[in-house]
Design an enzyme around this catalytic site. Structure first.
Site, PDB file in Angstrom:
ATOM      1  N   GLY A  61      -9.288  12.060   5.281  1.00 51.09           N
ATOM      2  CA  GLY A  61     -10.325  11.095   5.597  1.00 51.09           C
ATOM      3  C   GLY A  61     -10.071   9.786   4.856  1.00 51.09           C
ATOM      4  CB  CYS A  62     -11.195   6.325   5.452  1.00 51.02           C
ATOM      5  SG  CYS A  62     -12.974   6.561   5.709  1.00 51.02           S
ATOM      6  CE1 TYR A  63     -16.191   5.374   1.818  1.00 51.12           C
ATOM      7  CE2 TYR A  63     -17.003   7.053   3.325  1.00 51.12           C
ATOM      8  CZ  TYR A  63     -17.087   5.777   2.790  1.00 51.12           C
ATOM      9  OH  TYR A  63     -18.067   4.910   3.226  1.00 51.12           O
ATOM     10  CB  THR A 115      -6.878   7.927   2.144  1.00 46.90           C
ATOM     11  OG1 THR A 115      -6.676   8.847   3.218  1.00 46.90           O
ATOM     12  CG2 THR A 115      -5.609   7.113   1.948  1.00 46.90           C
ATOM     13  CD  GLU A 167     -12.771   4.008   2.420  1.00 49.61           C
ATOM     14  OE1 GLU A 167     -13.188   4.249   3.573  1.00 49.61           O
ATOM     15  OE2 GLU A 167     -12.033   4.769   1.793  1.00 49.61           O
TER      16      GLU A 167
END
Length: 374
Positions: free
Chosen positions: A177-179, A181, A270
């Site tokens: 997931g982006c978070y 990563t 992000e």
């Protein structure tokens, strides 16, 4: 440089991550985009859904049930589908039975519709369906039993910088997931070095609105998002077990993690501010040195000069993660800041990075775009 061409498909091409996959792969020298699958947008030209991609001359979007898998002869498929829907598709793809096209026309279940695909196809999944290794953990956090548990534990977790060798030989890669990563790139080296107290980690994360997907939701309307910022998933966000799983492997113990994401009024980007307690004898400078040494030869992770704070403008549109470490006012604590583009390094770019390895291509192929500023 390899001159071989690989045929790929994108399932979920009408979403934000699907669009960024098309954008990145459209200039990739070794890739031919042969299949674009969508749900509500099936039957429409790609340019109708994403006008900025309309000039590429790609196939029209089609529904999943319309795909004639054997005729496509794909080398790799990206699954950018909603969580819990990918399992059924992946199970069909990896359970290839060698059906003839006539057999395929006579069977009706969706898992059979994809079962005639070539046996050596590779899959890069951008959903959460295969990130968690434990089926019980998946059911706890996602509220339903996993539909393909035989592949859940076998999938390779696609944080490329830490699983490069496993990704190369994988049939199924689960992109983080982006978070996770950004958090894992910031934390894994220092947890592995036992430079912090792994039981006391606080992550304050902020993401652009594209992180919520492209489906219609009241909370994503302009008037709900503009000129405002709000937390969500407080104390129980689904990315928490993913981060804990990977951190515990490197720490050799259970970790203590507090994580709160926030939605901010920007399209993409992000930023994570991570608060850690230093191990005895360690300093913020030591943490920065550990990260700088670990990533000195990594093409997509950069530790900034001392005192320079990462910002989303440093990475917009690129596959980069930028990091730095700062001394906290409170003795014995440090602050790590990480920035990524949630749609690129946090999703589609990292997926292409993994694809390159799986296809035997140089890892950086098609991904060396500089960040877009302003």
């Amino acid at each position: 440089m390899s001159t071989q061409t690989f045929r790929i498909g994108i399932l979920g091409a009408s979403g934000y991550t699907g669009a960024d996959l098309v954008r990145i792969l459209s200039t990739h020298p070794n890739i031919e985009i042969s299949l674009l699958v969508a749900g509500r947008s099936a039957g429409r030209p790609l340019g109708d859904v994403f006008p900025h991609l309309g000039h590429l001359g790609l196939p029209d979007l089609i529904g999943l049930d319309e795909v004639e898998w054997p005729a496509l002869d794909l080398d790799l498929v990206f699954c950018a589908l909603p969580h819990a829907t990918t399992q059924e598709v992946v199970k069909g793809l990896l359970h290839a039975t060698g059906h003839s096209l006539l057999d395929e026309m006579l069977i009706e279940r969706r898992e059979d519709l994809v079962s005639a695909v070539r046996r050596d196809i590779k899959i890069v999944d951008l959903s959460a369906d295969f990130r968690l290794e434990d089926p019980d953990s998946y059911e706890t956090w996602y509220g339903r039993a996993h539909q393909a548990p035989e592949f859940q534990s076998a999938a390779v977790y696609g944080l490329t910088e830490f699983n490069r060798d496993a990704v190369r030989g994988a049939a199924l890669v689960a992109c983080p997931g982006c978070y996770p990563t950004a958090a894992l790139l910031a934390l894994l080296p220092i947890v592995e070095a036992q430079a912090i107290d792994a039981s006391d980690i606080i992550i304050d994360a902020k993401s652009g609105v594209t992180g919520g997907g492209r489906s219609l939701k009241e909370s994503m309307l302009f008037c709900e998002v503009a000129e405002a910022m709000h937390p969500y998933g407080i104390g129980h966000h689904r990315h928490m077990p993913e981060m804990e799983q990977e951190l515990a492997k490197r720490a050799g113990q259970e970790v203590g993690l507090s994580f709160t994401p926030h939605l901010v009024p920007m399209n993409r980007g992000e930023l994570e501010t991570i608060y850690v307690r230093l191990a005895k004898g360690q300093s913020a400078d030591d943490l920065r040195d550990i990260l700088a040494d670990r990533y000195a030869r990594e093409p997509f992770v950069r530790v900034l000069d001392p005192g320079v704070a990462p910002a989303t403008r440093h990475v917009r549109g690129s596959n980069l993660c930028v990091l730095n470490v700062f001394e906290d006012r409170i003795p014995g604590r440090a602050i790590i800041v990480a920035a990524i583009d949630n749609l690129v390094k946090g999703s589609s770019g990292q997926a292409v990075q993994n694809m390159n390895l799986m296809l035997g291509l140089p890892e950086t192929t098609g991904l060396m775009q500089a960040p877009l500023f302003p």
